[in-house]
Design a protein around this motif. Structure first.
Motif, PDB file in Angstrom:
ATOM      1  N   GLU A  25       0.835  -1.207   0.000  1.00 16.87           N
ATOM      2  CA  GLU A  25       0.000   0.000   0.000  1.00 16.87           C
ATOM      3  C   GLU A  25       0.864   1.250   0.000  1.00 16.87           C
ATOM      4  N   ALA A  26       1.916   1.252   0.809  1.00 16.52           N
ATOM      5  CA  ALA A  26       2.821   2.403   0.857  1.00 16.52           C
ATOM      6  C   ALA A  26       3.513   2.629  -0.488  1.00 16.52           C
ATOM      7  N   ALA A  27       3.823   1.537  -1.195  1.00 17.49           N
ATOM      8  CA  ALA A  27       4.496   1.637  -2.492  1.00 17.49           C
ATOM      9  C   ALA A  27       3.511   1.821  -3.644  1.00 17.49           C
ATOM     10  N   ASP A  28       2.216   1.676  -3.367  1.00 18.99           N
ATOM     11  CA  ASP A  28       1.168   1.717  -4.388  1.00 18.99           C
ATOM     12  C   ASP A  28       1.469   0.706  -5.499  1.00 18.99           C
ATOM     13  N   HIS A  29       1.896  -0.486  -5.074  1.00 16.49           N
ATOM     14  CA  HIS A  29       2.185  -1.583  -5.999  1.00 16.49           C
ATOM     15  C   HIS A  29       1.802  -2.879  -5.299  1.00 16.49           C
ATOM     16  N   HIS A  30       0.711  -3.484  -5.728  1.00 18.93           N
ATOM     17  CA  HIS A  30       0.066  -4.550  -4.972  1.00 18.93           C
ATOM     18  C   HIS A  30       0.219  -5.919  -5.625  1.00 18.93           C
ATOM     19  N   PRO A  31       0.747  -6.901  -4.877  1.00 16.15           N
ATOM     20  CA  PRO A  31       0.847  -8.259  -5.418  1.00 16.15           C
ATOM     21  C   PRO A  31      -0.499  -8.960  -5.400  1.00 16.15           C
ATOM     22  N   ASP A  32      -0.636  -9.960  -6.263  1.00 23.44           N
ATOM     23  CA  ASP A  32      -1.753 -10.884  -6.134  1.00 23.44           C
ATOM     24  C   ASP A  32      -1.339 -11.860  -5.042  1.00 23.44           C
ATOM     25  N   ILE A  33      -2.242 -12.157  -4.133  1.00 30.60           N
ATOM     26  CA  ILE A  33      -1.920 -13.017  -2.991  1.00 30.60           C
ATOM     27  C   ILE A  33      -2.955 -14.127  -2.902  1.00 30.60           C
ATOM     28  N   ASP A  34      -2.463 -15.359  -2.838  1.00 28.46           N
ATOM     29  CA  ASP A  34      -3.318 -16.537  -2.702  1.00 28.46           C
ATOM     30  C   ASP A  34      -2.946 -17.235  -1.393  1.00 28.46           C
ATOM     31  N   ILE A  35      -3.943 -17.441  -0.534  1.00 30.50           N
ATOM     32  CA  ILE A  35      -3.711 -18.069   0.762  1.00 30.50           C
ATOM     33  C   ILE A  35      -4.375 -19.440   0.753  1.00 30.50           C
ATOM     34  N   ARG A  36      -3.577 -20.468   1.004  1.00 25.89           N
ATOM     35  CA  ARG A  36      -4.058 -21.850   1.085  1.00 25.89           C
ATOM     36  C   ARG A  36      -3.523 -22.444   2.371  1.00 25.89           C
ATOM     37  N   TRP A  37      -4.292 -22.385   3.419  1.00 24.41           N
ATOM     38  CA  TRP A  37      -3.930 -22.820   4.758  1.00 24.41           C
ATOM     39  C   TRP A  37      -2.612 -22.186   5.170  1.00 24.41           C
ATOM     40  N   ARG A  38      -1.512 -22.920   5.223  1.00 27.05           N
ATOM     41  CA  ARG A  38      -0.241 -22.346   5.677  1.00 27.05           C
ATOM     42  C   ARG A  38       0.646 -21.884   4.519  1.00 27.05           C
ATOM     43  N   THR A  39       0.192 -22.059   3.287  1.00 25.44           N
ATOM     44  CA  THR A  39       0.992 -21.662   2.129  1.00 25.44           C
ATOM     45  C   THR A  39       0.407 -20.407   1.501  1.00 25.44           C
ATOM     46  N   VAL A  40       1.268 -19.416   1.354  1.00 24.21           N
ATOM     47  CA  VAL A  40       0.878 -18.147   0.740  1.00 24.21           C
ATOM     48  C   VAL A  40       1.691 -17.983  -0.539  1.00 24.21           C
ATOM     49  N   THR A  41       1.011 -17.685  -1.637  1.00 15.58           N
ATOM     50  CA  THR A  41       1.690 -17.448  -2.911  1.00 15.58           C
ATOM     51  C   THR A  41       1.531 -15.981  -3.280  1.00 15.58           C
ATOM     52  N   PHE A  42       2.657 -15.362  -3.573  1.00 11.86           N
ATOM     53  CA  PHE A  42       2.686 -13.973  -4.020  1.00 11.86           C
ATOM     54  C   PHE A  42       2.994 -13.968  -5.507  1.00 11.86           C
ATOM     55  N   ALA A  43       2.257 -13.178  -6.279  1.00 12.01           N
ATOM     56  CA  ALA A  43       2.513 -13.033  -7.715  1.00 12.01           C
ATOM     57  C   ALA A  43       2.608 -11.545  -8.028  1.00 12.01           C
ATOM     58  N   LEU A  44       3.642 -11.198  -8.753  1.00 13.35           N
ATOM     59  CA  LEU A  44       3.902  -9.795  -9.074  1.00 13.35           C
ATOM     60  C   LEU A  44       3.969  -9.595 -10.581  1.00 13.35           C
ATOM     61  N   VAL A  45       3.192  -8.646 -11.048  1.00 18.42           N
ATOM     62  CA  VAL A  45       3.225  -8.204 -12.443  1.00 18.42           C
ATOM     63  C   VAL A  45       2.659  -6.793 -12.464  1.00 18.42           C
ATOM     64  N   THR A  46       3.229  -5.939 -13.272  1.00 22.14           N
ATOM     65  CA  THR A  46       2.722  -4.573 -13.400  1.00 22.14           C
ATOM     66  C   THR A  46       1.649  -4.595 -14.480  1.00 22.14           C
ATOM     67  N   HIS A  47       0.408  -4.733 -14.058  1.00 18.42           N
ATOM     68  CA  HIS A  47      -0.708  -4.890 -15.000  1.00 18.42           C
ATOM     69  C   HIS A  47      -0.800  -3.718 -15.972  1.00 18.42           C
ATOM     70  N   SER A  48      -0.551  -2.508 -15.478  1.00 17.81           N
ATOM     71  CA  SER A  48      -0.666  -1.328 -16.347  1.00 17.81           C
ATOM     72  C   SER A  48       0.373  -1.323 -17.458  1.00 17.81           C
ATOM     73  N   GLU A  49       1.476  -2.066 -17.265  1.00 14.87           N
ATOM     74  CA  GLU A  49       2.528  -2.139 -18.289  1.00 14.87           C
ATOM     75  C   GLU A  49       2.450  -3.434 -19.093  1.00 14.87           C
ATOM     76  N   GLY A  50       1.653  -4.382 -18.622  1.00 19.14           N
ATOM     77  CA  GLY A  50       1.483  -5.633 -19.349  1.00 19.14           C
ATOM     78  C   GLY A  50       2.615  -6.629 -19.162  1.00 19.14           C
ATOM     79  N   GLY A  51       3.343  -6.534 -18.040  1.00 23.21           N
ATOM     80  CA  GLY A  51       4.431  -7.477 -17.803  1.00 23.21           C
ATOM     81  C   GLY A  51       5.172  -7.164 -16.519  1.00 23.21           C
ATOM     82  N   ILE A  52       6.278  -7.851 -16.342  1.00 26.80           N
ATOM     83  CA  ILE A  52       7.109  -7.688 -15.151  1.00 26.80           C
ATOM     84  C   ILE A  52       8.046  -6.505 -15.358  1.00 26.80           C
ATOM     85  N   THR A  53       8.075  -5.618 -14.366  1.00 33.92           N
ATOM     86  CA  THR A  53       8.927  -4.428 -14.429  1.00 33.92           C
ATOM     87  C   THR A  53       9.836  -4.388 -13.198  1.00 33.92           C
TER      88      THR A  53
END
Length: 97
Positions: free
Chosen positions: A50-78
């Motif tokens: 929130e402070a960086a104004d850049h938000h990961p997609d986060i998936d929570i499955r019991w004790r496993t958390v998956t973070f996914a990062l992509v700059t959607h506005s740019e259409g890829g990883i930056t």
């Protein structure tokens, strides 16, 4: 902001903890010792995102958390995604070690 090439992403991922380029995003799954430990990590990552104004997609499955990062506005990883991956590494560390 320019989208990084696959080679640039792969090179940057070598310096990150457990991140890989998958399905057009930088991804890392982290297994925590307890469900609430994962939830607490998600809260801390959310505050930083929130402070960086850049938000990961986060998936929570019991004790496993998956973070996914992509700059959607740019259409890829930056550079913003690589930087946020570093910040997530700093926050979550190595929970199962």
């Amino acid at each position: 902001m320019a989208v990084l090439t696959d080679e640039q992403v792969d090179s940057a991922a070598k310096d990150l903890d457990g991140w890989e380029r998958t399905d057009g995003a930088l991804r890392r799954s982290v297994k925590f010792p307890a469900f609430l430990a994962g939830i607490d990590a998600v809260r801390r990552v959310a505050e930083r995102a929130e402070a960086a104004d850049h938000h990961p997609d986060i998936d929570i499955r019991w004790r496993t958390v998956t973070f996914a990062l992509v700059t959607h506005s740019e259409g890829g990883i930056t550079d913003k995604d690589v930087q946020m991956a570093r910040e997530i590494d700093e926050i979550v560390g190595h929970p199962e070690t």
